[in-house]
Design a protein around this motif. Structure first.
Motif, PDB file in Angstrom:
ATOM      1  N   ASN A  40       0.846  -1.196   0.000  1.00  0.00           N
ATOM      2  CA  ASN A  40       0.000   0.000   0.000  1.00  0.00           C
ATOM      3  C   ASN A  40       0.879   1.243   0.000  1.00  0.00           C
ATOM      4  O   ASN A  40       1.922   1.275   0.640  1.00  0.00           O
ATOM      5  CB  ASN A  40      -0.884   0.059   1.250  1.00  0.00           C
ATOM      6  CG  ASN A  40      -2.019  -0.939   1.268  1.00  0.00           C
ATOM      7  OD1 ASN A  40      -2.656  -1.113   2.287  1.00  0.00           O
ATOM      8  ND2 ASN A  40      -2.285  -1.604   0.151  1.00  0.00           N
ATOM      9  N   VAL A  41       0.424   2.262  -0.719  1.00  0.00           N
ATOM     10  CA  VAL A  41       1.125   3.541  -0.713  1.00  0.00           C
ATOM     11  C   VAL A  41       0.247   4.517   0.060  1.00  0.00           C
ATOM     12  O   VAL A  41      -0.945   4.643  -0.217  1.00  0.00           O
ATOM     13  CB  VAL A  41       1.382   4.040  -2.153  1.00  0.00           C
ATOM     14  CG1 VAL A  41       1.997   5.433  -2.125  1.00  0.00           C
ATOM     15  CG2 VAL A  41       2.293   3.071  -2.882  1.00  0.00           C
ATOM     16  N   GLN A  72       4.559   0.607 -11.178  1.00  0.00           N
ATOM     17  CA  GLN A  72       3.631   1.476 -10.461  1.00  0.00           C
ATOM     18  C   GLN A  72       4.070   2.912 -10.722  1.00  0.00           C
ATOM     19  O   GLN A  72       5.234   3.255 -10.534  1.00  0.00           O
ATOM     20  CB  GLN A  72       3.691   1.185  -8.961  1.00  0.00           C
ATOM     21  CG  GLN A  72       3.261  -0.219  -8.621  1.00  0.00           C
ATOM     22  CD  GLN A  72       3.767  -0.641  -7.250  1.00  0.00           C
ATOM     23  OE1 GLN A  72       4.883  -0.346  -6.880  1.00  0.00           O
ATOM     24  NE2 GLN A  72       2.924  -1.336  -6.511  1.00  0.00           N
ATOM     25  N   LEU A 103      -2.232   4.285  -7.246  1.00  0.00           N
ATOM     26  CA  LEU A 103      -1.188   4.408  -8.254  1.00  0.00           C
ATOM     27  C   LEU A 103      -1.690   3.881  -9.576  1.00  0.00           C
ATOM     28  O   LEU A 103      -2.576   3.040  -9.617  1.00  0.00           O
ATOM     29  CB  LEU A 103       0.032   3.593  -7.826  1.00  0.00           C
ATOM     30  CG  LEU A 103       0.660   3.998  -6.507  1.00  0.00           C
ATOM     31  CD1 LEU A 103       1.751   3.026  -6.137  1.00  0.00           C
ATOM     32  CD2 LEU A 103       1.215   5.401  -6.591  1.00  0.00           C
ATOM     33  N   ARG A 125      -4.760   6.696   1.493  1.00  0.00           N
ATOM     34  CA  ARG A 125      -4.154   5.683   0.638  1.00  0.00           C
ATOM     35  C   ARG A 125      -4.112   6.251  -0.778  1.00  0.00           C
ATOM     36  O   ARG A 125      -5.120   6.714  -1.294  1.00  0.00           O
ATOM     37  CB  ARG A 125      -4.969   4.395   0.661  1.00  0.00           C
ATOM     38  CG  ARG A 125      -4.319   3.334  -0.189  1.00  0.00           C
ATOM     39  CD  ARG A 125      -4.992   2.004  -0.027  1.00  0.00           C
ATOM     40  NE  ARG A 125      -4.445   1.116  -1.051  1.00  0.00           N
ATOM     41  CZ  ARG A 125      -4.992  -0.010  -1.397  1.00  0.00           C
ATOM     42  NH1 ARG A 125      -6.094  -0.410  -0.815  1.00  0.00           N
ATOM     43  NH2 ARG A 125      -4.451  -0.753  -2.325  1.00  0.00           N
ATOM     44  N   LEU A 128       5.172  10.536   0.385  1.00  0.00           N
ATOM     45  CA  LEU A 128       4.564   9.300  -0.111  1.00  0.00           C
ATOM     46  C   LEU A 128       5.404   8.129   0.368  1.00  0.00           C
ATOM     47  O   LEU A 128       6.617   8.101   0.150  1.00  0.00           O
ATOM     48  CB  LEU A 128       4.549   9.292  -1.645  1.00  0.00           C
ATOM     49  CG  LEU A 128       3.494  10.138  -2.329  1.00  0.00           C
ATOM     50  CD1 LEU A 128       3.636  10.001  -3.830  1.00  0.00           C
ATOM     51  CD2 LEU A 128       2.096   9.724  -1.904  1.00  0.00           C
ATOM     52  N   TRP A 129       4.751   7.167   0.993  1.00  0.00           N
ATOM     53  CA  TRP A 129       5.451   6.022   1.577  1.00  0.00           C
ATOM     54  C   TRP A 129       4.797   4.734   1.120  1.00  0.00           C
ATOM     55  O   TRP A 129       3.579   4.652   1.013  1.00  0.00           O
ATOM     56  CB  TRP A 129       5.398   6.094   3.098  1.00  0.00           C
ATOM     57  CG  TRP A 129       5.971   7.351   3.669  1.00  0.00           C
ATOM     58  CD1 TRP A 129       5.341   8.572   3.741  1.00  0.00           C
ATOM     59  CD2 TRP A 129       7.268   7.540   4.212  1.00  0.00           C
ATOM     60  NE1 TRP A 129       6.185   9.494   4.312  1.00  0.00           N
ATOM     61  CE2 TRP A 129       7.379   8.890   4.612  1.00  0.00           C
ATOM     62  CE3 TRP A 129       8.357   6.685   4.422  1.00  0.00           C
ATOM     63  CZ2 TRP A 129       8.528   9.405   5.198  1.00  0.00           C
ATOM     64  CZ3 TRP A 129       9.503   7.207   5.013  1.00  0.00           C
ATOM     65  CH2 TRP A 129       9.584   8.547   5.378  1.00  0.00           C
ATOM     66  N   VAL A 130       5.613   3.716   0.892  1.00  0.00           N
ATOM     67  CA  VAL A 130       5.066   2.400   0.593  1.00  0.00           C
ATOM     68  C   VAL A 130       5.283   1.534   1.833  1.00  0.00           C
ATOM     69  O   VAL A 130       6.349   1.591   2.463  1.00  0.00           O
ATOM     70  CB  VAL A 130       5.712   1.761  -0.669  1.00  0.00           C
ATOM     71  CG1 VAL A 130       7.194   1.511  -0.487  1.00  0.00           C
ATOM     72  CG2 VAL A 130       5.000   0.469  -1.053  1.00  0.00           C
ATOM     73  N   TYR A 167       3.225   7.118 -10.156  1.00  0.00           N
ATOM     74  CA  TYR A 167       2.513   8.176  -9.448  1.00  0.00           C
ATOM     75  C   TYR A 167       2.634   9.390 -10.349  1.00  0.00           C
ATOM     76  O   TYR A 167       3.716   9.945 -10.505  1.00  0.00           O
ATOM     77  CB  TYR A 167       3.138   8.440  -8.082  1.00  0.00           C
ATOM     78  CG  TYR A 167       2.430   9.523  -7.309  1.00  0.00           C
ATOM     79  CD1 TYR A 167       1.124   9.327  -6.864  1.00  0.00           C
ATOM     80  CD2 TYR A 167       3.049  10.735  -7.039  1.00  0.00           C
ATOM     81  CE1 TYR A 167       0.461  10.322  -6.164  1.00  0.00           C
ATOM     82  CE2 TYR A 167       2.393  11.726  -6.330  1.00  0.00           C
ATOM     83  CZ  TYR A 167       1.096  11.517  -5.894  1.00  0.00           C
ATOM     84  OH  TYR A 167       0.431  12.506  -5.202  1.00  0.00           O
ATOM     85  N   LEU A 222       8.983   6.857  -1.051  1.00  0.00           N
ATOM     86  CA  LEU A 222       9.030   6.559  -2.480  1.00  0.00           C
ATOM     87  C   LEU A 222       9.981   7.462  -3.244  1.00  0.00           C
ATOM     88  O   LEU A 222      10.450   7.109  -4.309  1.00  0.00           O
ATOM     89  CB  LEU A 222       7.636   6.693  -3.090  1.00  0.00           C
ATOM     90  CG  LEU A 222       6.686   5.581  -2.690  1.00  0.00           C
ATOM     91  CD1 LEU A 222       5.305   5.853  -3.216  1.00  0.00           C
ATOM     92  CD2 LEU A 222       7.179   4.249  -3.199  1.00  0.00           C
TER      93      LEU A 222
END
Length: 188
Positions: free
Chosen positions: A13-14, A116, A67, A64, A21-23, A118, A46
């Motif tokens: 999940n991002v 993926q 992407l 959340r 922005l973090w995964v 963004y 990210l």
């Protein structure tokens, strides 16, 4: 974007957190003796790759981020760059090997991957979960080992080492899990 509760964060999940922005790399539900349960989440930024360990309680919400997922075909390696082609537009995309990490060794010509994005920025690559590879070297079995500990080191054609059961020899093709980098089974 959609809000999700902190206990619903899953690996992959991002999320938007602290303005970045973090995964989610790993998640672990912790139920302490006192107090409420929480989700211990290892996050990776990210944009710059920094890592963070964060606790999210179920009552907390995070954004959340959805992407775009696009299919690409791996074409070839050129120095430190990996070249992929968009299966729809045929545009090429170059990603640095470090961006893909050690799993880059599993890329094979013509392999389908999911990138993926963004906006237009690539932020992750998903390889197939399983690949079939040939073993180039396998250590001999050590006599007297118990069955449970009898896995032996083997070298794959891509230079990665995995542990395999004693009945697997050099020249055989095996199926490897690209996420855990472990032996799954003999290839058909």
């Amino acid at each position: 974007m959609a809000k999700i509760n902190g206990n619903e964060i899953r690996p992959g999940n991002v999320v938007e957190h602290d303005g970045g922005l973090w995964v989610a790399v790993k998640t672990n539900t912790v139920k302490p003796g006192k107090g409420g349960a929480y989700n211990q989440v290892e996050l990776k930024n990210l944009l710059n790759g920094t890592k963070l360990n964060e606790r999210f309680r179920s009552a907390e919400t995070v954004e959340r981020v959805q992407l775009d997922l696009k299919d690409f075909t791996f074409l070839y390696e050129q120095g430190d760059a990996l070249v992929f082609m968009d299966t729809e537009s045929y545009e090429q995309l170059e990603l640095n090997k470090d961006f893909v990490g050690e799993r880059a060794a599993f890329l094979q010509d013509g392999m389908k991957v999911t990138v993926q994005l963004y906006g237009d920025k690539p932020i992750g690559v998903s390889l197939p979960d399983y690949v079939t590879l040939t073993i180039t070297e396998a250590d001999p079995v050590v006599r007297g080992q118990t069955a449970a500990s009898s896995y032996k080191p083997a070298l794959l054609e891509n230079g990665i080492r995995v542990l395999v059961p004693p009945f697997i020899d050099a020249g055989e093709r095996i199926v490897v899990d690209t996420n855990e980098i472990i032996y799954m089974r003999r290839a058909d």
